[in-house]
Design a protein around this motif. Sequence first.
Motif, mmCIF file in Angstrom:
data_model
loop_
_atom_site.group_PDB
_atom_site.id
_atom_site.type_symbol
_atom_site.label_atom_id
_atom_site.label_comp_id
_atom_site.label_asym_id
_atom_site.label_seq_id
_atom_site.Cartn_x
_atom_site.Cartn_y
_atom_site.Cartn_z
ATOM 1 N N GLY A 214 42.174 54.964 56.765
ATOM 2 C CA GLY A 214 42.135 53.858 56.016
ATOM 3 C C GLY A 214 43.774 53.638 55.764
ATOM 4 O O GLY A 214 44.651 54.489 56.376
ATOM 5 N N ARG A 215 44.013 52.164 56.220
ATOM 6 C CA ARG A 215 45.152 51.769 56.550
ATOM 7 C C ARG A 215 45.237 49.783 55.606
ATOM 8 O O ARG A 215 44.077 49.383 56.099
ATOM 9 C CB ARG A 215 45.391 51.681 57.558
ATOM 10 N N LEU A 216 46.468 49.781 54.708
ATOM 11 C CA LEU A 216 46.628 48.957 54.308
ATOM 12 C C LEU A 216 47.600 47.861 53.971
ATOM 13 O O LEU A 216 48.254 47.574 55.148
ATOM 14 C CB LEU A 216 47.168 48.476 52.703
ATOM 15 N N LEU A 217 47.304 46.628 55.410
ATOM 16 C CA LEU A 217 47.605 45.515 56.062
ATOM 17 C C LEU A 217 48.746 44.573 55.442
ATOM 18 O O LEU A 217 49.377 44.657 55.757
ATOM 19 C CB LEU A 217 46.889 45.209 56.937
ATOM 20 N N TYR A 218 47.529 44.041 53.681
ATOM 21 C CA TYR A 218 48.445 43.239 52.872
ATOM 22 C C TYR A 218 47.996 42.823 51.474
ATOM 23 O O TYR A 218 47.220 43.674 51.765
ATOM 24 C CB TYR A 218 47.895 41.699 53.673
ATOM 25 N N GLU A 219 49.286 43.671 50.385
ATOM 26 C CA GLU A 219 48.619 43.196 49.541
ATOM 27 C C GLU A 219 49.721 42.632 47.981
ATOM 28 O O GLU A 219 51.080 42.032 48.883
ATOM 29 C CB GLU A 219 49.157 44.536 48.724
ATOM 30 N N ASP A 220 48.974 41.616 47.633
ATOM 31 C CA ASP A 220 49.764 40.421 47.478
ATOM 32 C C ASP A 220 48.947 39.804 46.317
ATOM 33 O O ASP A 220 47.968 39.974 46.184
ATOM 34 C CB ASP A 220 50.228 39.120 48.455
ATOM 35 N N ALA A 221 49.513 39.252 44.971
ATOM 36 C CA ALA A 221 48.763 38.904 43.789
ATOM 37 C C ALA A 221 49.537 37.249 43.742
ATOM 38 O O ALA A 221 49.343 36.676 42.549
ATOM 39 C CB ALA A 221 49.228 39.819 42.415
ATOM 40 N N PRO A 222 48.814 36.184 44.754
ATOM 41 C CA PRO A 222 49.688 34.925 45.146
ATOM 42 C C PRO A 222 48.715 34.206 43.861
ATOM 43 O O PRO A 222 47.258 34.964 43.856
ATOM 44 C CB PRO A 222 48.778 34.432 45.889
ATOM 45 N N TYR A 223 48.471 33.514 42.523
ATOM 46 C CA TYR A 223 48.363 32.411 41.656
ATOM 47 C C TYR A 223 47.022 33.518 40.894
ATOM 48 O O TYR A 223 46.494 33.686 40.290
ATOM 49 C CB TYR A 223 47.296 31.991 42.195
ATOM 50 N N GLY A 224 47.903 34.944 40.565
ATOM 51 C CA GLY A 224 47.444 36.260 39.484
ATOM 52 C C GLY A 224 46.563 37.177 39.964
ATOM 53 O O GLY A 224 45.916 37.537 39.531
ATOM 54 N N VAL A 225 46.019 36.598 40.917
ATOM 55 C CA VAL A 225 44.479 37.177 42.041
ATOM 56 C C VAL A 225 45.138 38.689 42.764
ATOM 57 O O VAL A 225 46.059 38.020 43.924
ATOM 58 C CB VAL A 225 43.720 36.618 42.309
ATOM 59 N N GLY A 226 44.728 39.713 43.024
ATOM 60 C CA GLY A 226 45.296 40.230 43.703
ATOM 61 C C GLY A 226 44.115 39.947 44.991
ATOM 62 O O GLY A 226 43.094 40.688 44.887
ATOM 63 N N TYR A 227 44.743 40.270 45.756
ATOM 64 C CA TYR A 227 44.147 40.142 47.458
ATOM 65 C C TYR A 227 44.725 41.717 48.170
ATOM 66 O O TYR A 227 46.111 40.997 47.852
ATOM 67 C CB TYR A 227 44.805 38.805 47.940
#
Length: 233
Positions: A214-227
């Motif tokens: 596996g590999r994670l390309l993007y991780e963020d929490a805009p608007y308070g939601v985990g994407y």
Amino acid sequence: MLVAAAVCPCPPLLVPEVAAGAAPELDAARDACADAIGVLAASRPDLLVVVGPAADGGTFRQGAVGTFTGFGVDVSVRLGQGEPGGQRLPVSLAVGAWLLERAGWADAPVQGLAVGERLESGLCADAGTELAARAARVALLVMGDGSACRTLKAPGYLDERAAPFDELAAKALATADVRALMALDDQLAHQVKAAGRAPWQVLAGAADGADLTGRLLYEDAPYGVGYFVGVWS
């Protein structure tokens, strides 16, 4: 057999017409999703299945139609290249279909699977096992968000358990850790409004024994939601 998977978030805001003036805020997520779908295409699957959360489970044929009219825009999508059918895609699968259309997907037939958000973990895994057996080379586009309780202004308000839950999920997705995904607490996921839990556990069932990395390309929490955007291959 599962040969590749892409994990993408499923907020309608990924569709620029829905996001309107806020569209640039998710450009990085859109670009990461495009890269993830590129990994799926490179795996040369015989079948692609789009998996996403919904109030009720169900299967969808190629050509099923999704729409974003409920969000105030006249945008419709089709699942794959088939003739439009009578089925109506739930929002998560419509976002997946939009990502595929944006990428110009024509590499393999496409099907859809909506997973009930409260579906028990073992049943999610069983569904994944069944998906992996549908063709010699199966790829999954797995739609689902992390917790929706990361900030005071998040859809689910602030819950101190949300960030640790997302950290566990992100690590499992980044390392293709099937056991860690299956260990995600379905009750806690419901409480912190993590709609991706069930689809991720479908992925875990499909990937069991496939020896993917596996590999994670993007991780963020805009608007308070985990994407999260990740690839398994």
